[in-house]
Design an enzyme around this catalytic site. Sequence first.
Site, mmCIF file in Angstrom:
data_model
loop_
_atom_site.group_PDB
_atom_site.id
_atom_site.type_symbol
_atom_site.label_atom_id
_atom_site.label_comp_id
_atom_site.label_asym_id
_atom_site.label_seq_id
_atom_site.Cartn_x
_atom_site.Cartn_y
_atom_site.Cartn_z
ATOM 1 N N HIS A 68 27.256 17.312 51.884
ATOM 2 C CA HIS A 68 25.941 16.850 52.135
ATOM 3 C C HIS A 68 25.569 15.355 51.773
ATOM 4 C CE1 HIS A 68 24.351 21.193 51.212
ATOM 5 N NE2 HIS A 68 24.886 21.132 52.604
ATOM 6 N N LYS A 77 23.456 10.442 43.214
ATOM 7 C CA LYS A 77 23.145 11.668 42.320
ATOM 8 C C LYS A 77 23.857 11.781 41.113
ATOM 9 C CE LYS A 77 22.660 14.350 46.657
ATOM 10 N NZ LYS A 77 23.179 15.594 47.561
ATOM 11 N N TYR A 137 20.430 17.974 39.370
ATOM 12 C CA TYR A 137 20.741 16.683 39.679
ATOM 13 C C TYR A 137 19.511 15.767 39.972
ATOM 14 C CZ TYR A 137 20.578 18.651 44.365
ATOM 15 O OH TYR A 137 19.895 19.475 45.645
ATOM 16 N N ASP A 178 25.383 25.080 56.641
ATOM 17 C CA ASP A 178 26.808 24.312 56.064
ATOM 18 C C ASP A 178 27.896 24.958 57.035
ATOM 19 O OD1 ASP A 178 25.228 22.675 54.175
ATOM 20 O OD2 ASP A 178 26.022 24.049 52.627
#
Length: 200
Positions: A68, A77, A137, A178
């Site tokens: 992603h 992140k 995250y 995905d």
Amino acid sequence: MAFEFKQCEINGDKVEGLFEIQPKIFGDARGYFLETYSEKDFFEAGLKMKFVQDNQSKSSKGVLRGLHFQTQHPQGKLVRALEGKVYDVAVDLRKTSATFGKYYGVILDAEKQNMFYIPEGFAHGFYVLSEQATFAYKCTDFYDPKGEGGLMWNDPIIGIDWKSVAHEISEPNLSEKDKKHPVFDVNKDYFDINGKWIGQ
């Protein structure tokens, strides 16, 4: 300093902004204590990001989330496993980077409490190795559904060697979204070296 910072390398090339981070853990018979983020220590290490959003997910063994990225609001992140173990991967999509189109992977383990900082301009994904994994995250920008982007998890050019860590992997448990990501295009402009989207 409460952390050890290791700049990541791919085939001898340092990857600008990409770090493995190990916090110091203070434990005794009663339990443990650690710092999970310190602006002061991160700034001293050259990581002068500002976090604006915290996320958390839970997944079962065999789940693969990724790869992603966001286009108009790229996210850096700081990722870690709160429970369980995952194989976490970052793919450099900064067009002029020496490691453009290459990936770096690290096992994040809740017992080790290790972390991984992935700056803007990378695609990110992880595969769950333990029976369950809770993944957390911190992000440098907000989630932008209109700017969602991604790459196919098993793209042949990037060539992530998932099986070297997850030996049983054949077909991972993927979301419908995905499953539909495009493959990597080496001729495409994705991000500039600062992680700003320049693609079309």
